[in-house]
Design a protein around this motif. Structure first.
Motif, PDB file in Angstrom:
ATOM      1  N   LEU A 118       0.841  -1.190   0.000  1.00 16.95           N
ATOM      2  CA  LEU A 118       0.000   0.000   0.000  1.00 16.95           C
ATOM      3  C   LEU A 118       0.880   1.245   0.000  1.00 16.95           C
ATOM      4  O   LEU A 118       1.927   1.275   0.651  1.00 16.95           O
ATOM      5  N   LEU A 119       0.422   2.268  -0.701  1.00 16.10           N
ATOM      6  CA  LEU A 119       1.038   3.589  -0.651  1.00 16.10           C
ATOM      7  C   LEU A 119       0.035   4.538  -0.022  1.00 16.10           C
ATOM      8  O   LEU A 119      -1.097   4.670  -0.508  1.00 16.10           O
ATOM      9  N   VAL A 120       0.432   5.190   1.066  1.00 15.95           N
ATOM     10  CA  VAL A 120      -0.433   6.132   1.772  1.00 15.95           C
ATOM     11  C   VAL A 120       0.160   7.532   1.660  1.00 15.95           C
ATOM     12  O   VAL A 120       1.304   7.763   2.033  1.00 15.95           O
ATOM     13  N   GLY A 121      -0.604   8.468   1.149  1.00 14.00           N
ATOM     14  CA  GLY A 121      -0.150   9.856   1.072  1.00 14.00           C
ATOM     15  C   GLY A 121      -1.293  10.771   1.455  1.00 14.00           C
ATOM     16  O   GLY A 121      -2.364  10.672   0.883  1.00 14.00           O
ATOM     17  N   VAL A 157       3.619  -1.158   3.802  1.00  7.47           N
ATOM     18  CA  VAL A 157       2.932   0.133   3.696  1.00  7.47           C
ATOM     19  C   VAL A 157       3.985   1.223   3.567  1.00  7.47           C
ATOM     20  O   VAL A 157       4.817   1.397   4.468  1.00  7.47           O
ATOM     21  N   THR A 158       3.966   1.928   2.457  1.00  8.67           N
ATOM     22  CA  THR A 158       4.835   3.083   2.266  1.00  8.67           C
ATOM     23  C   THR A 158       4.023   4.338   2.533  1.00  8.67           C
ATOM     24  O   THR A 158       2.950   4.519   1.959  1.00  8.67           O
ATOM     25  N   ASP A 171      -0.726  -2.375  -4.623  1.00 11.68           N
ATOM     26  CA  ASP A 171      -2.058  -2.976  -4.657  1.00 11.68           C
ATOM     27  C   ASP A 171      -3.129  -1.954  -4.310  1.00 11.68           C
ATOM     28  O   ASP A 171      -4.287  -2.108  -4.715  1.00 11.68           O
ATOM     29  N   ALA A 172      -2.743  -0.927  -3.573  1.00 16.35           N
ATOM     30  CA  ALA A 172      -3.672   0.158  -3.256  1.00 16.35           C
ATOM     31  C   ALA A 172      -2.887   1.440  -3.037  1.00 16.35           C
ATOM     32  O   ALA A 172      -1.790   1.421  -2.467  1.00 16.35           O
ATOM     33  N   ALA A 197      -1.141   3.470 -13.735  1.00 15.95           N
ATOM     34  CA  ALA A 197       0.064   2.733 -14.134  1.00 15.95           C
ATOM     35  C   ALA A 197       0.810   2.194 -12.918  1.00 15.95           C
ATOM     36  O   ALA A 197       1.475   1.153 -13.001  1.00 15.95           O
ATOM     37  N   ALA A 198       0.711   2.893 -11.772  1.00 12.66           N
ATOM     38  CA  ALA A 198       1.414   2.464 -10.565  1.00 12.66           C
ATOM     39  C   ALA A 198       0.727   1.313  -9.851  1.00 12.66           C
ATOM     40  O   ALA A 198       1.340   0.644  -9.013  1.00 12.66           O
ATOM     41  N   LEU A 199      -0.548   1.076 -10.182  1.00 12.38           N
ATOM     42  CA  LEU A 199      -1.315   0.011  -9.536  1.00 12.38           C
ATOM     43  C   LEU A 199      -1.168  -1.314 -10.274  1.00 12.38           C
ATOM     44  O   LEU A 199      -1.092  -1.347 -11.508  1.00 12.38           O
TER      45      LEU A 199
END
Length: 224
Positions: free
Chosen positions: A64-67, A88-89, A137-138, A169-171
């Motif tokens: 997961l990428l959280v921003g 998780v990033t 993935d998310a 594209a990143a997913l």
């Protein structure tokens, strides 16, 4: 009434000042006259994580990428439902927000930032999205007041057609772009569809107890 105490001030790169206040046991992050975040209203930030994670449930070692980090409620909720193999990033543009999380606001999210599943990046989440190809993935975005930006003009690119193409594209196939907003935005819903996502809109209450104003979460799935 308990007086509001100013704890610290930070400047958003390319934007205005953020102020961290405390009133009793509550914290508020304020931009000008706008209260961006409050420890009293964690419900929709938690839903951003739980709704997205539910749609990728069953994936082995999801990434997961959280921003951005905010007050940590989204990260805490994600860690609560993800397995031990997840990654998780967390991308946070304002370094002081991470310092506040490890300092005066630590009690709210505990040791989430020290969780071995978590990697923090002090920088723009747009840069991580733009550099990735089928890596996540998310992607969970809560970097502003929603597609109608308030904090900094640079955030608008995330919600533009090129920004959505980069997120897609990143997913990984079947991955989810989850976006938090203080209010609906029909134009953004259309852009998500035009970008090739399957779009779902979910209205959630601001408070964890189901009360408070309604916020909106878009769940946009990259078709397989």
């Amino acid at each position: 009434m308990i007086a509001r105490e100013l704890i610290d001030v930070a400047r958003v790169p390319g934007g205005e000042e953020l102020k961290l206040f405390r009133r009793g046991g509550d914290f508020m992050i304020v931009l000008g006259r706008n209260e961006l975040m409050s420890s009293r209203t964690s419900g929709s930030e938690e839903a951003l994580a739980t709704l997205a994670c539910a749609r990728i449930a069953g994936r082995k070692a999801p990434h997961l990428l959280v921003g951005g980090y905010g007050m940590g409620f989204t990260l805490r909720a994600a860690l609560g439902v993800l397995g031990r193999e997840a990654q998780v990033t967390v991308a946070e543009l304002v370094p002081e927000i991470l310092a506040w999380a490890r300092g005066p606001m630590r009690e709210m999210t505990g040791d989430c930032l020290a969780d071995p599943r978590v990697r923090t990046v002090e920088g723009d989440v747009a840069a991580l999205i733009g550099a990735a190809r089928q890596e996540y993935d998310a992607i969970l975005l809560d970097v502003d007041n929603g597609p109608d930006g308030l904090t900094r003009a640079g955030n608008d690119g995330l919600y533009s057609a090129p920004g959505l193409a980069a997120a897609k594209a990143a997913l990984r196939p079947g991955g989810v772009l989850a976006v938090w907003s203080a209010a609906p935005d029909a134009a953004f819903t259309r852009r998500l569809g035009q970008a090739g996502f399957a779009v779902e809109e979910v209205a959630v209450r601001a408070r964890a107890n189901g009360k408070g104003p309604r916020h909106l979460i878009w769940l946009a799935t990259r078709r397989r």
